[in-house]
Design an enzyme around this catalytic site. Structure first.
Site, PDB file in Angstrom:
ATOM      1  N   ALA B  50      16.882   8.698  -4.010  1.00 19.95           N
ATOM      2  CA  ALA B  50      16.692   8.773  -5.467  1.00 19.95           C
ATOM      3  C   ALA B  50      17.311   7.517  -6.081  1.00 19.95           C
ATOM      4  CB  ALA B  50      17.338  10.041  -6.015  1.00 19.95           C
ATOM      5  N   GLU B  51      16.762   6.359  -5.712  1.00 22.59           N
ATOM      6  CA  GLU B  51      17.398   5.099  -6.106  1.00 22.59           C
ATOM      7  C   GLU B  51      17.471   4.914  -7.612  1.00 22.59           C
ATOM      8  OE1 GLU B  51      15.213   5.346  -3.636  1.00 22.59           O
ATOM      9  OE2 GLU B  51      16.245   4.573  -1.861  1.00 22.59           O
ATOM     10  N   PHE B  77      13.423  -0.828  -1.825  1.00 20.63           N
ATOM     11  CA  PHE B  77      13.777   0.445  -2.451  1.00 20.63           C
ATOM     12  C   PHE B  77      14.397   0.258  -3.836  1.00 20.63           C
ATOM     13  CE2 PHE B  77      14.408   1.270   2.238  1.00 20.63           C
ATOM     14  CZ  PHE B  77      13.130   1.750   2.423  1.00 20.63           C
ATOM     15  N   HIS B 120       8.240  -4.158   3.492  1.00 23.82           N
ATOM     16  CA  HIS B 120       9.616  -4.261   3.970  1.00 23.82           C
ATOM     17  C   HIS B 120      10.020  -5.664   4.375  1.00 23.82           C
ATOM     18  CE1 HIS B 120      10.336  -0.085   3.446  1.00 23.82           C
ATOM     19  NE2 HIS B 120       9.432   0.289   4.311  1.00 23.82           N
TER      20      HIS B 120
END
Lengths: 321, 325
Positions: B50-51, B77, B120
């Site tokens: 839950a960044e 993220f 990524h």
């Protein structure tokens, strides 16, 4: 409910102060003395005052773009508030914030916020700090029905429930997210019902009934101080004015709807109750109203006497030492 | 001197600071086990994914007297937390007139070479450089990472530590004794007189390899590692370019509005530096595409020592054309 007559009068005084502050802010905005945008809280005063009356000085709150009421209810200085709206050096943020960014960290008011749902996680961090400090303090997030549809609301409720943070989430459901009706954007009529998904209490209260708001908040505060975790309180209320004071913005609400809600005025309701129970007379009410008006006039005088920032001050406060 | 990996140096910096300051706590969706073991699961918190919430929680905890470290892990993220980074963390000190300090360290891995494809393998630090109100760095060695992390943890502002994916397992000397490296101070990794190359992260090592190779042909290359992206050590860059008259900038990110563009601008907009330049600036950057997966594709997109050498030759010839990037 153990509210002394003095405390009840103080609640009324705060509500009157909010109303007069905003009426003046609106007028001065339209007169060109206040810039940018002003979001009025008129009609919703019982929520901020009812909740903050259940708090101690060391408890923290965070607000929204519609933040004047929360500031005043938490005890902010009217002079510094009005000076901030006027864009002056003497304002809370030295003229860098304006109406949407008033904060007073000294009294636990962590700021109005221009982003819907933007403050919910910040004040949850204050709740985490209170838990780690172990000092029994609580933190309150004020937000609207619109914010309840945004991701951070759900992320934070899950975290606060999982970690049992001393949080009170107060949804001010005024039935409209800017111009869009909540009925068109919510799958369920009650935001409070979402609390079930996080295993915490969810309470719906009449947001125009200050005693009902206060009682719900007091129960939530007691639960949070006892380490039992967060509560979601939904206060059903209504804003009398448009989303913002800016000219030319659409307002799809009907005149009938607005007028119907004006008959539920939380200030008239409380003052009527206080007079009916003999706590105050009509003359007392008038005196209280005059006191509130005088404090607003004084705040305007303070703001007008405060100098504008110098252009070079735009470069100050970038980084903390 | 003993050697540590880049990743170990990062853990050591955090652990040393946590030992002396109980207000520091660490949040990550995937906590570092040695830290959990030493400091317990209250100070080293395993969080939900839950960044957005956690990035904001860091701000509120910092404003309440704590010194949080929020580990985004891959920079990827952080993008779900952009409101909290852009609208809140970067602005909260200034916007509220400096009422409170917000000492927060955000950590994020960047860069390619890991065959993790487009999402990524990213180098988006210039997106963050563009904001006013954040400090940030991207070190190339374990020594620099540790020293900068310790400074950042003690800083009273939000700081982002960008850390290179390619360098996590590389080793380098790190002294046992306490030291810090100030933000905003570049390191001249190799002295030279013919060409200045400004590089960051993995490309510092590629630039050093290129310099070594070119030395065999009598070309003297000065390699400058700014280490800190904001505030950028502009004076060290300009002084070097005034000396060599030539500038190559190497960056694992694309060139558009990037770190390399900033370095080129700060060098050339200075009249004294510009007057001594013998050749246009040459940027050696990633190609402007999302990072592809397959090794021949990924390796083609990222710059390396060969492209750096080609760039150096270009500026030595005073070439007017722009190649690649």
């Amino acid at each position: 409910m153990n509210l002394s007559p003095d405390k009840q009068r103080e609640m009324l005084r705060q509500m009157l102060t909010i109303r007069h502050f905003e009426e003046r802010a609106s007028a001065d905005y339209h007169a060109g003395k206040i810039y940018g945008v002003v979001h009025c809280y008129i009609g919703e005063e019982a929520v901020a005052v009812g909740v903050c009356s259940a708090l101690e000085t060391g408890d923290q709150i965070i607000s929204t773009h519609r933040g004047h009421g929360h500031c005043i209810a938490k005890g902010a200085d009217l002079n510094r508030m009005m000076a901030e709206l006027y864009g002056r050096q003497g304002g809370y943020c030295k003229g860098k914030g304006g109406s949407m960014h008033i904060a007073d960290f000294g009294i636990g008011m962590l700021g109005a916020n221009g982003i819907v749902a933007g403050g919910i996680s910040i004040v949850t961090g204050a709740g985490l700090a209170a838990q780690m400090d172990g000092n029994g303090r609580v933190a309150v997030s004020f937000f609207g029905d619109g914010a309840s549809n945004a991701g951070p609301f759900h992320e934070c409720l899950n975290i606060a429930a999982t970690w049992k943070l001393p949080m009170i989430y107060v949804c001010e459901n005024n039935m409209y997210a800017a111009q869009t009706a909540a009925a068109a954007t919510h799958a369920m009529p009650d935001v409070a019902g979402r609390a079930a998904g996080y295993g915490i209490p969810g309470v719906v209260v009449d947001g125009n009934d200050i005693f009902g708001v206060y009682q719900a908040a007091a129960r939530a505060v007691a639960r949070a101080r006892a380490g039992e975790g967060p509560t979601l309180i939904e206060c059903k209320t209504y804003r009398w004015r448009a989303h913002t004071e800016r000219a030319g913005q659409p307002d799809f609400r009907t005149a009938e709807e607005i007028e119907a809600w004006k008959t539920k005025d939380p200030i008239a309701r409380l003052s009527g109750q206080l007079i009916a129970q003999g706590s105050m007379s009509e003359a007392d009410l008038k005196a209280l109203d005059q006191e509130a008006l005088a404090s607003i006039a004084a705040s305007v005088a303070f703001a007008e006497a405060s100098p504008f920032p110098t252009p070079e001050q735009a470069l100050e406060d970038m980084y903390a030492a | 001197m003993r050697e540590l990996t880049y990743a170990q140096a990062g853990v050591e910096a955090v652990a040393e600071e946590m030992r002396v300051d109980p207000r520091i706590f660490y949040m990550s969706t995937d906590p570092i086990m040695p830290l959990v073991k030493e400091f317990g699961d209250k100070r080293v918190r395993a969080t939900p994914i839950a960044e957005a919430a956690l990035t904001g929680i860091s701000i509120g905890a910092a404003g309440s007297g704590y010194r949080p470290i929020m580990d985004w892990r891959q920079v990827t993220f952080s993008f779900v937390a952009m409101d909290q980074i852009v609208n809140q963390a970067a602005k909260i000190h200034y916007m509220f007139g400096g009422q409170r300090t917000f000492p927060i360290l955000y950590r994020a891995n960047v860069g390619g070479g890991t065959r993790l494809a487009a999402q990524h393998c990213q180098c988006p630090y210039s997106m963050f450089m563009n904001l006013s109100g954040l400090k940030m760095f991207l070190p190339s060695t374990p020594y620099d990472l540790k020293g900068l992390l310790k400074t950042a943890i003690r800083d009273n502002n939000p700081v982002i530590s960008f850390e290179s994916n390619r360098l996590l397992t590389t080793k380098g000397p790190v002294p046992e004794e306490d030291y810090t490296i100030p933000l905003g101070v570049a390191d001249i990794k190799r002295k030279g007189t013919d060409v200045t190359i400004v590089a960051i992260a993995w490309l510092v090592h590629e630039a050093l390899a290129a310099a070594e190779e070119l030395a065999k042909s009598g070309i003297s290359v000065e390699v400058i590692d700014p280490r800190t992206l904001v505030p950028l050590d502009v004076e060290t860059i300009r002084a070097s370019v005034r000396k060599t008259g030539r500038l190559v900038v190497a960056d694992e990110a694309g060139p558009t509005a990037g770190f390399s563009a900033e370095v080129a601008a700060v060098a050339t907009e200075d009249p004294e530096t510009f007057a001594r330049m013998k050749s246009p600036v040459r940027r050696v950057c990633a190609l402007n595409v999302p990072i592809p997966y397959s090794p021949p594709l990924e390796d083609h997109v990222f710059p390396d020592r060969k492209r750096i050498m080609a760039g150096i030759r270009d500026v030595l010839e005073g070439a007017r054309s722009v190649r690649g990037g």
